[in-house]
Design a protein around this motif. Structure first.
Motif, PDB file in Angstrom:
ATOM      1  N   PHE A  18     -94.400 -32.509  63.962  1.00  0.00           N
ATOM      2  CA  PHE A  18     -95.606 -33.318  63.733  1.00  0.00           C
ATOM      3  C   PHE A  18     -95.220 -34.761  63.392  1.00  0.00           C
ATOM      4  N   MET A  19     -94.249 -34.935  62.492  1.00  0.00           N
ATOM      5  CA  MET A  19     -93.842 -36.290  62.094  1.00  0.00           C
ATOM      6  C   MET A  19     -93.261 -37.060  63.284  1.00  0.00           C
ATOM      7  N   ALA A  20     -92.536 -36.357  64.132  1.00  0.00           N
ATOM      8  CA  ALA A  20     -91.897 -37.024  65.272  1.00  0.00           C
ATOM      9  C   ALA A  20     -92.903 -37.459  66.324  1.00  0.00           C
ATOM     10  N   HIS A  21     -94.022 -36.719  66.442  1.00  0.00           N
ATOM     11  CA  HIS A  21     -94.963 -36.992  67.526  1.00  0.00           C
ATOM     12  C   HIS A  21     -96.230 -37.720  67.085  1.00  0.00           C
ATOM     13  N   ARG A  22     -96.446 -37.840  65.793  1.00  0.00           N
ATOM     14  CA  ARG A  22     -97.632 -38.567  65.334  1.00  0.00           C
ATOM     15  C   ARG A  22     -97.448 -40.056  65.632  1.00  0.00           C
ATOM     16  N   ARG A  23     -98.404 -40.624  66.348  1.00  0.00           N
ATOM     17  CA  ARG A  23     -98.281 -42.005  66.829  1.00  0.00           C
ATOM     18  C   ARG A  23     -98.067 -43.000  65.683  1.00  0.00           C
ATOM     19  N   SER A  24     -98.812 -42.835  64.593  1.00  0.00           N
ATOM     20  CA  SER A  24     -98.683 -43.776  63.474  1.00  0.00           C
ATOM     21  C   SER A  24     -97.301 -43.696  62.825  1.00  0.00           C
TER      22      SER A  24
END
Length: 199
Positions: A18-24
């Protein structure tokens, strides 16, 4: 929230994804690396690298230098290692399972240090910053990034976090302290400082 602070097991792997793919998150990390102005020969350390987004950005800039990373989550060390496998293989990137209060030996002084959303979890942060300042060469740079994730966080929450980081850096002996803001929701603060040349 515990998993975001210290990812473990299957849930930890999912948090890392999730952290790697979250745009922000990607925007925040790339922005912070840009502000640090990494040069090709720099030796750089990231503390709490998570899935390794900023590590990859640092390695793309320090092409003749070296990028070190420490993280207290074994799951994140594995995930970041996979993301940066080519640079790890040629030993331009070195990732270690360690905590900021038990730093490994880096042999030579560092040129720059980055910590994204991790300084707020450090035990005795001023003392940790003093330890980090001793690792930096004279005029070496540090960037501490904070994007508050508490419920209801606002621009004012971010400003208070930046003021707190600024105070801690001052107490630890850093100079030329300045803050930059990235306009996300909530905003991101990056507080930059320099190790004084007088030691």
């Amino acid at each position: 929230m515990r998993q975001f602070h210290h990812p473990r097991g299957i849930a930890g792997r999912m948090v890392g994804w999730f952290m790697a793919h979250r745009r922000s998150n990607r925007q925040r990390n790339i922005w912070a690396v840009t502000l640090l102005e990494v040069r090709p020969t720099d030796r750089v350390l990231e503390i709490g690298f998570g899935p390794g987004i900023a590590i990859a950005e640092l390695a793309a800039r320090a092409t003749r230098g070296h990028v070190y990373g420490i993280d207290h989550s074994e799951a994140m060390v594995r995930q970041a290692g996979r993301r940066n496998a080519a640079a790890v293989r040629v030993r331009r990137v070195h990732l270690v399972h360690a905590s900021v209060d038990r730093l490994p030996n880096f042999d030579e002084p560092l040129d720059a240090i980055l910590a994204v959303n991790s300084a707020g979890f450090w035990p005795d942060p001023v003392e940790r910053l003093r330890d980090l300042r001793r690792l930096l060469r004279p005029a070496g740079r540090i960037a501490l990034v904070s994007q508050p994730r508490c419920p209801g966080a606002t621009r004012e929450t971010t400003a208070r976090a930046a003021d707190n980081l600024r105070d801690q850096l001052t107490q630890a002996g850093f100079t030329r302290i300045r803050a930059e803001t990235l306009d996300l929701d909530p905003p991101v603060a990056c507080v930059l400082a320099t190790n004084p040349t007088g030691g």
